[in-house]
Design a protein around this motif. Structure first.
Motif, PDB file in Angstrom:
ATOM      1  N   PRO A 225      54.308  14.129 -28.965  1.00 51.44           N
ATOM      2  CA  PRO A 225      54.640  13.204 -30.060  1.00 51.44           C
ATOM      3  C   PRO A 225      53.417  12.835 -30.913  1.00 51.44           C
ATOM      4  O   PRO A 225      53.540  12.622 -32.121  1.00 51.44           O
ATOM      5  CB  PRO A 225      55.200  11.965 -29.357  1.00 51.44           C
ATOM      6  N   ILE A 226      52.254  12.780 -30.291  1.00 50.72           N
ATOM      7  CA  ILE A 226      51.034  12.468 -31.049  1.00 50.72           C
ATOM      8  C   ILE A 226      50.684  13.637 -31.968  1.00 50.72           C
ATOM      9  O   ILE A 226      50.336  13.454 -33.139  1.00 50.72           O
ATOM     10  CB  ILE A 226      49.858  12.154 -30.088  1.00 50.72           C
ATOM     11  N   PHE A 227      50.761  14.852 -31.433  1.00 57.00           N
ATOM     12  CA  PHE A 227      50.499  16.047 -32.237  1.00 57.00           C
ATOM     13  C   PHE A 227      51.423  16.076 -33.453  1.00 57.00           C
ATOM     14  O   PHE A 227      50.981  16.295 -34.575  1.00 57.00           O
ATOM     15  CB  PHE A 227      50.702  17.306 -31.385  1.00 57.00           C
ATOM     16  N   GLU A 228      52.710  15.852 -33.224  1.00 54.93           N
ATOM     17  CA  GLU A 228      53.679  15.856 -34.322  1.00 54.93           C
ATOM     18  C   GLU A 228      53.365  14.775 -35.352  1.00 54.93           C
ATOM     19  O   GLU A 228      53.417  15.022 -36.556  1.00 54.93           O
ATOM     20  CB  GLU A 228      55.095  15.645 -33.774  1.00 54.93           C
ATOM     21  N   ALA A 229      53.026  13.583 -34.893  1.00 56.27           N
ATOM     22  CA  ALA A 229      52.700  12.493 -35.812  1.00 56.27           C
ATOM     23  C   ALA A 229      51.444  12.822 -36.615  1.00 56.27           C
ATOM     24  O   ALA A 229      51.376  12.560 -37.820  1.00 56.27           O
ATOM     25  CB  ALA A 229      52.516  11.186 -35.042  1.00 56.27           C
ATOM     26  N   PHE A 230      50.442  13.392 -35.968  1.00 56.74           N
ATOM     27  CA  PHE A 230      49.208  13.790 -36.658  1.00 56.74           C
ATOM     28  C   PHE A 230      49.529  14.820 -37.738  1.00 56.74           C
ATOM     29  O   PHE A 230      49.052  14.717 -38.867  1.00 56.74           O
ATOM     30  CB  PHE A 230      48.200  14.350 -35.648  1.00 56.74           C
ATOM     31  N   GLN A 231      50.357  15.793 -37.391  1.00 56.17           N
ATOM     32  CA  GLN A 231      50.728  16.830 -38.354  1.00 56.17           C
ATOM     33  C   GLN A 231      51.499  16.229 -39.538  1.00 56.17           C
ATOM     34  O   GLN A 231      51.249  16.577 -40.679  1.00 56.17           O
ATOM     35  CB  GLN A 231      51.584  17.911 -37.687  1.00 56.17           C
ATOM     36  N   LEU A 232      52.429  15.317 -39.233  1.00 58.31           N
ATOM     37  CA  LEU A 232      53.273  14.765 -40.295  1.00 58.31           C
ATOM     38  C   LEU A 232      52.559  13.736 -41.159  1.00 58.31           C
ATOM     39  O   LEU A 232      52.729  13.722 -42.377  1.00 58.31           O
ATOM     40  CB  LEU A 232      54.529  14.141 -39.692  1.00 58.31           C
ATOM     41  N   THR A 233      51.801  12.839 -40.541  1.00 62.21           N
ATOM     42  CA  THR A 233      51.205  11.753 -41.319  1.00 62.21           C
ATOM     43  C   THR A 233      49.874  12.125 -41.956  1.00 62.21           C
ATOM     44  O   THR A 233      49.457  11.479 -42.908  1.00 62.21           O
ATOM     45  CB  THR A 233      50.983  10.486 -40.465  1.00 62.21           C
ATOM     46  N   TYR A 234      49.222  13.148 -41.459  1.00 59.76           N
ATOM     47  CA  TYR A 234      47.893  13.474 -41.961  1.00 59.76           C
ATOM     48  C   TYR A 234      47.834  14.880 -42.563  1.00 59.76           C
ATOM     49  O   TYR A 234      47.604  15.034 -43.755  1.00 59.76           O
ATOM     50  CB  TYR A 234      46.869  13.329 -40.827  1.00 59.76           C
ATOM     51  N   VAL A 235      48.090  15.879 -41.763  1.00 56.34           N
ATOM     52  CA  VAL A 235      47.910  17.258 -42.215  1.00 56.34           C
ATOM     53  C   VAL A 235      48.916  17.640 -43.293  1.00 56.34           C
ATOM     54  O   VAL A 235      48.538  18.172 -44.332  1.00 56.34           O
ATOM     55  CB  VAL A 235      47.993  18.244 -41.028  1.00 56.34           C
ATOM     56  N   SER A 236      50.187  17.363 -43.073  1.00 54.53           N
ATOM     57  CA  SER A 236      51.206  17.828 -44.016  1.00 54.53           C
ATOM     58  C   SER A 236      51.060  17.196 -45.389  1.00 54.53           C
ATOM     59  O   SER A 236      51.364  17.831 -46.394  1.00 54.53           O
ATOM     60  CB  SER A 236      52.602  17.586 -43.476  1.00 54.53           C
ATOM     61  N   LYS A 237      50.583  15.970 -45.465  1.00 56.13           N
ATOM     62  CA  LYS A 237      50.405  15.345 -46.775  1.00 56.13           C
ATOM     63  C   LYS A 237      49.387  16.112 -47.596  1.00 56.13           C
ATOM     64  O   LYS A 237      49.545  16.278 -48.790  1.00 56.13           O
ATOM     65  CB  LYS A 237      49.994  13.885 -46.627  1.00 56.13           C
TER      66      LYS A 237
END
Length: 145
Positions: free
Chosen positions: A94-106
């Motif tokens: 869940p942390i990996f997914e949140a990092f990807q969604l809130t930081y990387v994907s933007k």
């Protein structure tokens, strides 16, 4: 409209309930440095896209994480970010997914938009190549009864 944040100030990102990380702004310099990170370059060519994504995310997080809250060791004592701790944090799905969604994907959304709607150099089909063979003869139309 693209809004520029000229301060490049770090921002806090919520990664899970009670867990947040202060991250550097996702800049070109940060992305270029991450692409040439030894851990990213060491990923074998035959590695899956998922393996590449994990290696890249961990390398990026090691560069981006400045501090965090809500993260502790096995005894529940708060710990500071370290390369090993950051890697372990991103091993939590869940942390990996949140990092990807809130930081990387933007940061990647702009690149994706650019790639999806790039103009051809000289007209609508200048950069296109033929994919179908030419017809040998003219097609017949159906007869009306």
């Amino acid at each position: 409209m693209l809004t520029l944040d000229l301060t490049n100030a770090p921002r806090w990102h919520d990664l899970a309930p009670g867990v947040r990380a202060q991250l550097r702004q996702l800049t070109t310099a940060l992305m270029v440095a991450t692409r040439s990170d030894p851990a990213v370059e060491a990923v074998p060519e035959e590695a899956s896209d998922e393996e590449r994504a994990v290696a890249f995310a961990k390398a990026l997080a090691r560069r981006a994480v400045l501090s965090w809250e809500g993260i502790g060791d096995a005894d529940g004592k708060p710990i500071d970010p370290s390369p090993e701790a950051i890697d372990a944090l991103l091993d939590v799905w869940p942390i990996f997914e949140a990092f990807q969604l809130t930081y990387v994907s933007k940061g990647l959304l702009l690149e994706q938009e650019k790639n999806a709607s790039a103009l051809s150099p000289n007209g609508p089909s200048a950069g296109a190549s033929d994919t179908a063979k030419p017809a040998k003869r003219r097609a017949r139309t159906a007869r009306r009864g």
